[in-house]
Design a protein around this motif. Structure first.
Motif, PDB file in Angstrom:
ATOM      1  N   SER A 175       0.801  -1.221   0.000  1.00 23.26           N
ATOM      2  CA  SER A 175       0.000   0.000   0.000  1.00 23.26           C
ATOM      3  C   SER A 175       0.834   1.272   0.000  1.00 23.26           C
ATOM      4  O   SER A 175       0.285   2.373   0.107  1.00 23.26           O
ATOM      5  CB  SER A 175      -0.926   0.002   1.222  1.00 23.26           C
ATOM      6  OG  SER A 175      -0.162  -0.052   2.415  1.00 23.26           O
ATOM      7  N   ASP A 224       2.933   4.520  -1.159  1.00 21.47           N
ATOM      8  CA  ASP A 224       2.771   5.432  -2.300  1.00 21.47           C
ATOM      9  C   ASP A 224       3.815   5.161  -3.381  1.00 21.47           C
ATOM     10  O   ASP A 224       3.552   5.363  -4.567  1.00 21.47           O
ATOM     11  CB  ASP A 224       2.911   6.889  -1.825  1.00 21.47           C
ATOM     12  CG  ASP A 224       1.813   7.273  -0.838  1.00 21.47           C
ATOM     13  OD1 ASP A 224       0.627   7.057  -1.166  1.00 21.47           O
ATOM     14  OD2 ASP A 224       2.141   7.767   0.247  1.00 21.47           O
ATOM     15  N   ARG A 225       4.982   4.727  -2.953  1.00 17.19           N
ATOM     16  CA  ARG A 225       6.052   4.453  -3.906  1.00 17.19           C
ATOM     17  C   ARG A 225       7.004   3.436  -3.281  1.00 17.19           C
ATOM     18  O   ARG A 225       7.249   3.470  -2.069  1.00 17.19           O
ATOM     19  CB  ARG A 225       6.800   5.737  -4.268  1.00 17.19           C
ATOM     20  CG  ARG A 225       7.819   5.604  -5.395  1.00 17.19           C
ATOM     21  CD  ARG A 225       8.244   6.960  -5.942  1.00 17.19           C
ATOM     22  NE  ARG A 225       8.725   7.875  -4.930  1.00 17.19           N
ATOM     23  CZ  ARG A 225       7.985   8.835  -4.363  1.00 17.19           C
ATOM     24  NH1 ARG A 225       6.717   8.978  -4.723  1.00 17.19           N
ATOM     25  NH2 ARG A 225       8.503   9.633  -3.443  1.00 17.19           N
ATOM     26  N   THR A 265       4.839   2.124  -7.957  1.00 18.76           N
ATOM     27  CA  THR A 265       3.842   1.517  -7.083  1.00 18.76           C
ATOM     28  C   THR A 265       3.945   0.003  -7.174  1.00 18.76           C
ATOM     29  O   THR A 265       4.626  -0.545  -8.057  1.00 18.76           O
ATOM     30  CB  THR A 265       2.424   1.946  -7.479  1.00 18.76           C
ATOM     31  OG1 THR A 265       2.173   1.462  -8.814  1.00 18.76           O
ATOM     32  CG2 THR A 265       2.287   3.461  -7.445  1.00 18.76           C
ATOM     33  N   HIS A 266       3.265  -0.669  -6.258  1.00 18.79           N
ATOM     34  CA  HIS A 266       3.290  -2.127  -6.265  1.00 18.79           C
ATOM     35  C   HIS A 266       2.776  -2.663  -7.601  1.00 18.79           C
ATOM     36  O   HIS A 266       3.405  -3.556  -8.207  1.00 18.79           O
ATOM     37  CB  HIS A 266       2.422  -2.649  -5.116  1.00 18.79           C
ATOM     38  CG  HIS A 266       2.157  -4.124  -5.174  1.00 18.79           C
ATOM     39  ND1 HIS A 266       3.097  -5.069  -4.842  1.00 18.79           N
ATOM     40  CD2 HIS A 266       1.033  -4.823  -5.574  1.00 18.79           C
ATOM     41  CE1 HIS A 266       2.592  -6.285  -4.994  1.00 18.79           C
ATOM     42  NE2 HIS A 266       1.334  -6.151  -5.442  1.00 18.79           N
TER      43      HIS A 266
END
Length: 629
Positions: free
Chosen positions: A589, A591-592, A606-607
């Motif tokens: 989760s 942000d980066r 991101t993921h």
């Protein structure tokens, strides 16, 4: 492994098997011991003076009184002896010498009182000197750059400074007091002997020179020996801790490695004893030569006294008094010689102590930003790492190589990578514990090197994977997160509630006042997971605008980890967060996400973007996911 030490006391491999060998080589380019006596003595006196000038002045004053009283005692004894001889020759009442008898007894009482007072002052002064020495060692150890602890030479310096702080102040104060006593007493005795015959003073003093030179030489050799054996002493201390320490006891017993470790310890000990035998044999030879020279000189002085008496140059009373004064003066000179040797030896170790203190960074050497620091008002939410590289001392490998990342205010940024990829090293750079050799770190746009580290750290909350288990009370363990904040039980318990630690802490025998760990009486041991919850509670108690979590849930099971990450959202609300983890479920989760591989940032995003990219992150995520499927 076999090692020898060079002039800096650093062990270097020399081949062989099973034992560690250290050469007895001291520091190079040292001035001669005789030339250094004044400076070493000044250093010793300065440390004692800084510790307690009042006690030092009192001690020296008592020595002056002692010397004067002993000199007066000899003169009174000479007068008394002369009067007794006169009474024997001419007749008369012995009551006429009563005043001299009374004065002699009073002087003896004064000497006894002065000796007792001196011992009292000396014992307390030793404690004060030791306190000051350790205060300064702790201050320097806390102020040096953290990468100093990666350098064996620093550990050698620290070892010598610790030893100097523990033992040398005692030797130094004792030697200084004995030396002062010897000087003042020798002046008193020498004056009395000078009144009788000046030549005898010169002969007795000259007789002490051979022993003094031998003692000073041996003092220098003793320092060289201990300096060269520092790596040996450190390794033996390390092995002793492995063999007797609580943390290593489980593995040493289960693996049956006690015999191996003991053999290494015994080999190091045997090596020291073998070297010590050689050193002590040389020392004894030098001491015997010095003693022989002094004995011959003393014999010459006594023969001269006999010649003076036979030739009628001095009276019988003078000869008897001189006969008592000369051994006394010779004994004082011998005591002074021994004290001077110990003072010089202690002073040489004090040199190591002084050099260690010089390692503390100078405040004026730190650059300062022209821009005002707004950390306390605006927080340190913005972090930029630009082209940072880092190499540990005594290595050539770059642990970090041209690393760049950015965290904006309020963002949650994750850093992932395999073990050894450089994640924890980067965290230490960000926390101002290390300084990069290349590149820069900026907080709110200001270079970290231009900011006081404590100003940045005050706004940070960090949980390291190798967090400390403080063997203090539960309340202390949590409130240490912010020592300038009152450790009110209500606030401490609120932090524990957020990490799920309140339940087991409240159930302890004395609740939050229960000492944790088994190292001290009344201690209560916890599980690894419970210790980690306390470490997290410490972070909750601290607060701060920038949160760094370095493997914060490594010791928790998946269910506890999930619950804790849910609670961490409260902790991280409104804060900038750097989350370091090898568990990909906990970083999804963010942000980066930055991927650190071999000391370099190889991917970021991101993921979802990184999984779609199909690179190293996707590979590692797939491996972890497969383990659960």
């Amino acid at each position: 492994m076999s090692q020898s030490t060079n002039g800096n006391g650093n062990g270097k491999p020399t081949g062989g098997g099973g034992t560690t060998v250290y050469d007895i080589v001291g520091p190079t380019n040292r001035r001669s011991q005789v030339r250094r006596i004044p400076s070493l003595t000044r250093s010793a006196v300065r440390l004692v003076w800084e510790s307690s000038r009042r006690h030092l002045i009192t001690t020296v004053g008592l020595q002056l009184v002692s010397g004067a009283v002993i000199g007066a005692q000899l003169l009174v004894a000479r007068r008394l002896l002369g009067e007794l001889i006169a009474i024997s020759d001419t007749g008369g009442s012995i009551s006429s010498v009563a005043p001299e008898f009374v004065l002699l007894i009073v002087l003896m009482l004064v000497i006894g009182a002065v000796t007792a007072l001196t011992a009292h002052q000396q014992r307390f002064l030793t404690e004060l000197v030791g306190r000051r020495a350790f205060d300064q060692i702790i201050s320097v150890s806390s102020a040096v750059e953290l990468d100093s602890f990666e350098n064996p030479r620093f550990y050698d310096q620290l070892q010598r400074a610790r030893i100097s702080g523990m033992t040398r102040p005692i030797e130094m104060v004792t030697s200084l007091v004995t030396l002062t006593t010897g000087i003042t007493t020798s002046i008193g005795v020498g004056f009395a002997l000078f009144v009788i015959e000046p030549l005898l003073v010169a002969l007795v003093v000259g007789a002490g020179i051979p022993l003094m030179l031998a003692t000073l030489y041996n003092s220098g050799q003793a320092y060289q020996f201990e300096y060269g054996m520092t790596p040996n002493a450190r390794e033996r201390a390390y092995l002793m801790e492995l063999l007797t320490g609580r943390e290593s006891a489980k593995e040493v017993r289960v693996f049956g490695s006690r015999g191996f470790l003991r053999s290494r310890y015994d080999a190091l000990t045997e090596e020291r004893i073998a070297r010590l035998k050689i050193f002590l044999k040389q020392r004894l030879t030098v001491a015997m030569v010095g003693t022989l020279g002094t004995a011959l000189g003393t014999a010459a002085a006594l023969v001269s006294l006999a010649v003076l008496l036979v030739n009628g140059n001095i009276t019988v009373a003078d000869a008897v008094t001189a006969g008592a004064a000369m051994p006394l003066l010779a004994g004082r000179i011998t005591a002074m010689t021994g004290s001077l040797g110990k003072l010089v030896e202690a002073g040489m170790f004090l040199d190591d102590y002084s050099k260690f203190l010089e390692l503390a960074p100078l405040e004026q050497d730190r650059p300062r930003s022209a821009e005002p620091w707004r950390g306390s008002r605006d927080g340190v939410g913005s972090l930029s790492v630009e082209n940072v590289s880092f190499v540990y001392p005594n290595t050539d490998k770059r642990v970090l190589d041209d690393v760049s990342l950015k965290i904006e205010p309020g963002e949650v940024v994750a850093l992932v990578g395999e073990n050894g990829s450089g994640k924890t090293t980067l965290v230490k750079l960000i926390c101002q514990l290390y300084r990069a050799q290349e590149g820069r770190v900026l907080w709110n746009g200001v270079e970290a090197s231009a900011l006081p580290p404590e100003a940045v750290q005050d706004e940070m909350t960090v949980i390291f994977q190798d967090y400390v288990q403080y063997h203090l009370s539960a309340r202390d363990n949590i409130s240490l997160g912010r020592v300038d904040r009152a450790p009110e039980l209500e606030d401490v318990r609120a932090a524990a509630l957020q990490t799920g630690a309140d339940g087991f802490l409240s159930a302890l025998p004395q609740g939050y006042d229960t000492r944790l760990g088994r190292q001290f009486y009344g201690g209560h041991e916890l599980s690894i997971g419970q210790w980690q919850r306390i470490a997290l509670a410490r972070a909750f108690f601290r607060g701060g605008s920038f949160l760094v979590l370095d493997e914060p849930t490594a010791s928790l099971d998946p269910k506890a980890e999930h619950e804790l990450f849910e609670q961490m959202r409260d902790l991280s609300a409104g804060k900038s967060v750097l989350l370091v983890s090898h568990r990909f479920s906990s970083v999804r989760s963010a942000d980066r996400i930055y991927v650190l591989e071999g000391g370099r940032i190889t991917e970021s995003g991101t993921h979802e973007a990184l999984v779609e990219l199909g690179g190293h992150y996707a590979e590692l995520f797939g491996l972890q996911a497969a383990a659960y499927l």
